[in-house]
Design a protein around this motif. Structure first.
Motif, short mmCIF file in Angstrom:
data_model
loop_
_atom_site.label_atom_id
_atom_site.label_comp_id
_atom_site.label_asym_id
_atom_site.label_seq_id
_atom_site.Cartn_x
_atom_site.Cartn_y
_atom_site.Cartn_z
N GLU A 82 -3.47 -12.05 -2.86
CA GLU A 82 -3.92 -12.12 -4.26
C GLU A 82 -2.76 -12.45 -5.19
O GLU A 82 -2.93 -13.24 -6.14
CB GLU A 82 -4.56 -10.80 -4.67
N ALA A 131 -3.77 -8.09 1.70
CA ALA A 131 -4.71 -8.62 0.71
C ALA A 131 -4.05 -8.70 -0.66
O ALA A 131 -4.22 -9.68 -1.39
CB ALA A 131 -5.97 -7.76 0.65
N ARG A 132 -3.28 -7.71 -1.00
CA ARG A 132 -2.59 -7.71 -2.30
C ARG A 132 -1.53 -8.80 -2.35
O ARG A 132 -1.31 -9.41 -3.40
CB ARG A 132 -2.00 -6.34 -2.57
N ASP A 153 -2.09 1.17 4.92
CA ASP A 153 -3.14 0.21 5.24
C ASP A 153 -2.55 -1.20 5.17
O ASP A 153 -2.32 -1.74 4.10
CB ASP A 153 -4.30 0.37 4.25
N TYR A 154 -2.30 -1.76 6.34
CA TYR A 154 -1.65 -3.07 6.42
C TYR A 154 -2.56 -4.17 5.89
O TYR A 154 -2.07 -5.13 5.28
CB TYR A 154 -1.23 -3.36 7.87
N THR A 155 -3.86 -4.05 6.09
CA THR A 155 -4.78 -5.06 5.58
C THR A 155 -4.80 -5.02 4.05
O THR A 155 -4.81 -6.07 3.41
CB THR A 155 -6.20 -4.84 6.16
N LYS A 156 -4.80 -3.84 3.47
CA LYS A 156 -4.79 -3.72 2.01
C LYS A 156 -3.50 -4.32 1.43
O LYS A 156 -3.54 -5.05 0.44
CB LYS A 156 -4.91 -2.26 1.59
N ALA A 157 -2.36 -4.02 2.03
CA ALA A 157 -1.10 -4.57 1.56
C ALA A 157 -1.10 -6.10 1.68
O ALA A 157 -0.66 -6.80 0.76
CB ALA A 157 0.07 -3.97 2.34
N ASP A 187 0.88 -1.16 0.00
CA ASP A 187 0.00 0.00 0.00
C ASP A 187 0.92 1.21 0.00
O ASP A 187 1.66 1.43 0.96
CB ASP A 187 -0.93 0.02 1.21
N GLU A 224 -11.14 -9.98 7.91
CA GLU A 224 -11.48 -9.40 6.60
C GLU A 224 -10.74 -10.14 5.49
O GLU A 224 -11.29 -10.37 4.42
CB GLU A 224 -11.13 -7.91 6.59
N LEU A 225 -9.50 -10.51 5.74
CA LEU A 225 -8.72 -11.22 4.73
C LEU A 225 -9.29 -12.61 4.44
O LEU A 225 -9.28 -13.07 3.30
CB LEU A 225 -7.26 -11.32 5.15
#
Length: 114
Positions: free
Chosen positions: A30, A26-27, A20-24, A15, A69-70
């Motif tokens: 993925e 999640a990426r 945003d640790y959750t966004k990073a 990110d 969330e992940l």
């Protein structure tokens, strides 16, 4: 009966602007999944529900990752996500912005076969 690991994939995500640790994370997950193609289920007729998916994400501040969330983003199997210390934070000295880099290991297990 003991589960047997049949795949492990690694990924990296980041990110760049929001810390945003959750966004990073999640990426990173993925990225790992995009490198996988598992014809095992089509070839054997095994249901995806038999697969246990264990994900470990590494970030500099694991307490800031929303693991629940992940889990929602994982497409198949019975999943769990754990955040551990790892990854990397890189601060731009000119702007003060911090780039969050996450790594992920996605492991899949099935009950031991025959």
């Amino acid at each position: 009966m003991t589960d047997q690991r049949f795949i492990i994939e690694m990924g990296m995500g980041n990110d760049q602007y929001g810390m945003d640790y959750t966004k990073a994370a999640a990426r990173a997950i993925e990225d790992a999944i995009r490198h996988s193609s598992i014809p095992l289920f089509d070839a054997t007729g095994l249901p995806h529900e038999q697969m246990r998916v264990q994900v470990t994400v590494g970030v500099a501040e694991p307490e800031k990752v929303d693991c629940a969330e992940l889990v929602k983003g994982l497409p198949r199997g019975r999943a769990s996500v754990t955040a551990v210390e790892g990854g990397l934070n890189v601060t731009n000295p000119d702007s003060g912005m911090t780039l969050v880099i996450a790594t992920a290991a996605v492991e899949a297990f099935l009950p031991k076969q025959g």
